[in-house]
Design a protein around this motif. Structure first.
Motif, PDB file in Angstrom:
ATOM      1  N   VAL A 226       0.836  -1.211   0.000  1.00  0.00           N
ATOM      2  CA  VAL A 226       0.000   0.000   0.000  1.00  0.00           C
ATOM      3  C   VAL A 226       0.862   1.249   0.000  1.00  0.00           C
ATOM      4  O   VAL A 226       0.369   2.356  -0.275  1.00  0.00           O
ATOM      5  CB  VAL A 226      -0.957  -0.005   1.213  1.00  0.00           C
ATOM      6  CG1 VAL A 226      -1.961  -1.131   1.100  1.00  0.00           C
ATOM      7  CG2 VAL A 226      -0.191  -0.105   2.530  1.00  0.00           C
ATOM      8  N   GLN A 227       2.153   1.086   0.275  1.00  0.00           N
ATOM      9  CA  GLN A 227       3.070   2.232   0.227  1.00  0.00           C
ATOM     10  C   GLN A 227       3.407   2.649  -1.208  1.00  0.00           C
ATOM     11  O   GLN A 227       4.036   3.691  -1.408  1.00  0.00           O
ATOM     12  CB  GLN A 227       4.391   1.887   0.957  1.00  0.00           C
ATOM     13  CG  GLN A 227       4.260   1.860   2.473  1.00  0.00           C
ATOM     14  CD  GLN A 227       4.017   0.434   2.973  1.00  0.00           C
ATOM     15  OE1 GLN A 227       3.385  -0.367   2.287  1.00  0.00           O
ATOM     16  NE2 GLN A 227       4.505   0.133   4.174  1.00  0.00           N
ATOM     17  N   GLU A 228       3.047   1.860  -2.183  1.00  0.00           N
ATOM     18  CA  GLU A 228       3.379   2.184  -3.575  1.00  0.00           C
ATOM     19  C   GLU A 228       2.432   3.269  -4.085  1.00  0.00           C
ATOM     20  O   GLU A 228       1.461   3.004  -4.792  1.00  0.00           O
ATOM     21  CB  GLU A 228       3.286   0.926  -4.446  1.00  0.00           C
ATOM     22  CG  GLU A 228       4.314  -0.153  -4.136  1.00  0.00           C
ATOM     23  CD  GLU A 228       5.729   0.293  -4.454  1.00  0.00           C
ATOM     24  OE1 GLU A 228       5.916   1.309  -5.176  1.00  0.00           O
ATOM     25  OE2 GLU A 228       6.678  -0.362  -3.972  1.00  0.00           O
ATOM     26  N   ILE A 229       2.736   4.497  -3.700  1.00  0.00           N
ATOM     27  CA  ILE A 229       1.890   5.635  -4.081  1.00  0.00           C
ATOM     28  C   ILE A 229       2.544   6.477  -5.191  1.00  0.00           C
ATOM     29  O   ILE A 229       1.936   7.427  -5.679  1.00  0.00           O
ATOM     30  CB  ILE A 229       1.600   6.522  -2.851  1.00  0.00           C
ATOM     31  CG1 ILE A 229       2.905   7.048  -2.243  1.00  0.00           C
ATOM     32  CG2 ILE A 229       0.802   5.729  -1.813  1.00  0.00           C
ATOM     33  CD1 ILE A 229       2.698   8.017  -1.082  1.00  0.00           C
ATOM     34  N   HIS A 230       3.762   6.116  -5.570  1.00  0.00           N
ATOM     35  CA  HIS A 230       4.473   6.852  -6.616  1.00  0.00           C
ATOM     36  C   HIS A 230       4.487   6.036  -7.909  1.00  0.00           C
ATOM     37  O   HIS A 230       4.249   4.817  -7.884  1.00  0.00           O
ATOM     38  CB  HIS A 230       5.901   7.164  -6.164  1.00  0.00           C
ATOM     39  CG  HIS A 230       5.954   8.019  -4.934  1.00  0.00           C
ATOM     40  ND1 HIS A 230       5.380   9.268  -4.874  1.00  0.00           N
ATOM     41  CD2 HIS A 230       6.511   7.798  -3.701  1.00  0.00           C
ATOM     42  CE1 HIS A 230       5.595   9.800  -3.674  1.00  0.00           C
ATOM     43  NE2 HIS A 230       6.262   8.912  -2.937  1.00  0.00           N
ATOM     44  N   PRO A 231       4.765   6.690  -9.037  1.00  0.00           N
ATOM     45  CA  PRO A 231       4.725   5.962 -10.319  1.00  0.00           C
ATOM     46  C   PRO A 231       5.713   4.793 -10.401  1.00  0.00           C
ATOM     47  O   PRO A 231       5.442   3.786 -11.044  1.00  0.00           O
ATOM     48  CB  PRO A 231       5.053   7.041 -11.352  1.00  0.00           C
ATOM     49  CG  PRO A 231       4.648   8.323 -10.707  1.00  0.00           C
ATOM     50  CD  PRO A 231       4.967   8.146  -9.246  1.00  0.00           C
TER      51      PRO A 231
END
Length: 473
Positions: free
Chosen positions: A184-189
């Protein structure tokens, strides 16, 4: 003997070529084995480094579980102090952080939400909303950067992959690794595949003795999220993994299980090695390969040996060919000298024989001339004519190297002193040796030896004409 100069160089070239190819193959094979051994050693060292690093991360999680075992309630400030003290990201590169996920008892979601907001997390919300069964929510996660802040309140037990690892850790009392997930930490491209490791925490601190007790007394998990690419770059930095590419799979080496790959895949002819690794109860498959087709030092050494061997073989073959030709030329020269010496001896013997015969013939001519001469003048003329006839006969025989002469020519020459004419004569074909023998016998005894020979000579005389009156027969 004639084929020897070519047969021996061919044999030298064949043996040299076979030896060169065999040596090149053996050296290349030995180099390949050595390179393979070095490659396998590096791959094994990389796998060991990854396993050791994961053991180190799990030791940090056990330390966090010890923090909760030593306190009835660990506050956000205490957990943050713990994380700062162990310097998670500084000392343990590759880990996204260290957190705690609390077990939500039935109907306890509102109380946990209120407590977290009171502790300073004003926007704390459990998501997805807890349903029937077990529910867990992330309450602590350090360091609190923008990535980790996005994970606060996440109900990890709602995801099947995470749930499998959490239940396994709960029932075994041991750390458990998840399969491949999207954090869920994958908020960047720039997104990466991820995984998590869970360390169970129980009431009272100690691990209960039975599975039922463990399920009842579970309070939550100290866990660590990992971005696979960041972890592998930390464990196997490019400067240390030079000449070694890899791909890590969660389970079987299939595309959907790929966690991270350092390159697109092994090229054709590359050295490849596969390692099976178990991390916290989860199997990983690691495939290592060389970045390029195998062409290590052993390969170039083998090529050098082959090229050098071919050059040496060629030189030896050429040298053997020239040596053979020189030897054959020397043998031919020796043979030619032997033949020439034999011919010279034969000619000397023949000359000695002919000198003796000539002297005997001259003696006979002299005797015949003196016997039938009337006076000195007639003897002289007869003797001179006969000597001249003998000389002319010798000229006829030596003209063809004593191989033969026409009997008519010989008879005309011999009888010239008697007839003097050059009219036609029968062509008598006889060998030079027979003509010479006839002359010697006639000159020595004065008459032919056989009636047939006499008839031949008489026929020649009749064709030539009457004898000259001034020559004594």
């Amino acid at each position: 003997m004639r084929r020897w100069p070519f047969a021996l160089p061919a044999a030298v070239a064949a043996v040299g070529l076979a030896a060169t190819l065999a040596a090149g193959f053996l050296i290349g094979r030995a180099g390949e084995v050595r390179e393979r051994l070095e490659f396998e050693t590096r791959a094994e060292a990389a796998s060991d480094a990854l396993a050791d690093r994961m053991d180190t991360y799990m030791a940090v999680l056990r330390a966090g579980a010890g923090l909760f075992a030593a306190s009835e309630a660990v506050s956000l400030e205490e957990f943050r102090a713990f994380a700062e003290r162990v310097e998670v990201q500084a000392r343990y590169p590759g880990v996204q952080g260290v957190g705690f996920s609390i077990r939500i008892p039935p109907g306890g979601a509102a109380a946990i939400t209120a407590r977290m907001r009171a502790a300073g997390s004003e926007d704390f919300t459990i998501r997805p909303t807890p349903g029937a069964g077990h529910n867990h929510a992330i309450v602590y996660l350090e360091p609190m950067d923008d990535r980790n802040r996005a994970a606060i309140g996440f109900n990890m037990h709602s995801n099947s992959v995470r749930r499998e690892a959490m239940d396994r850790a709960r029932d075994t009392g041991l750390p458990a690794l998840t399969g491949k997930v999207r954090l869920v930490q994958e908020i960047h491209p720039e997104k990466q595949a991820g995984f998590l490791v869970y360390e169970p925490v129980y009431e009272g601190g100690a691990v209960p003795g039975t599975v039922a007790e463990r399920r009842t007394r579970l309070t939550g998990y100290v866990y660590a999220p990992f971005r696979a690419g960041d972890l592998l770059h930390a464990v196997l930095p490019p400067e240390e993994a030079e000449g070694l590419d890899y791909a890590i799979y969660d389970g079987e080496p299939q595309v959907e299980n790929l966690l991270h790959a350092s390159s697109s895949g092994p090229p054709r002819g590359a050295l490849v090695s596969t390692r099976a690794l178990e991390i916290a109860g989860r199997p990983w498959t690691i495939v290592y390969w060389t970045p390029h087709a195998w062409a290590g030092p052993g390969h170039y050494t083998a090529m050098g040996v082959v090229l050098a061997g071919l050059a040496i073989t060629g030189l030896l073959a050429v040298a053997t060919l020239y040596q053979g030709r020189a030897r054959l030329a020397a043998e031919r020269e020796v043979e030619a000298r032997r033949v020439a010496a034999a011919r010279q001896r034969l000619l000397l013997d023949e000359l000695n024989h002919r000198v003796k015969n000539t002297l005997a013939t001259v003696q006979s001519i002299a005797a015949q001339s003196l016997r039938h001469g009337a006076d000195v003048n007639s003897v002289r003329k007869t003797f001179e004519a006969r000597l001249i006839a003998l000389s002319e006969a010798h000229n006829l025989l030596t003209r063809d190297n004593w191989r033969g002469a026409s009997l008519a020519d010989l008879a005309r020459t011999e009888l010239e002193p008697y007839g003097g004419g050059r009219r036609g004569a029968h062509v008598f074909e006889r060998t030079g040796s027979l003509a010479s023998a006839q002359h010697r016998r006639r000159a020595r005894h004065g008459v032919p030896r056989t009636r047939h020979q006499c008839d031949q000579v008489r026929g020649a005389v009749e064709r030539i004409g009457p004898r000259r009156p001034d020559v004594e027969p």
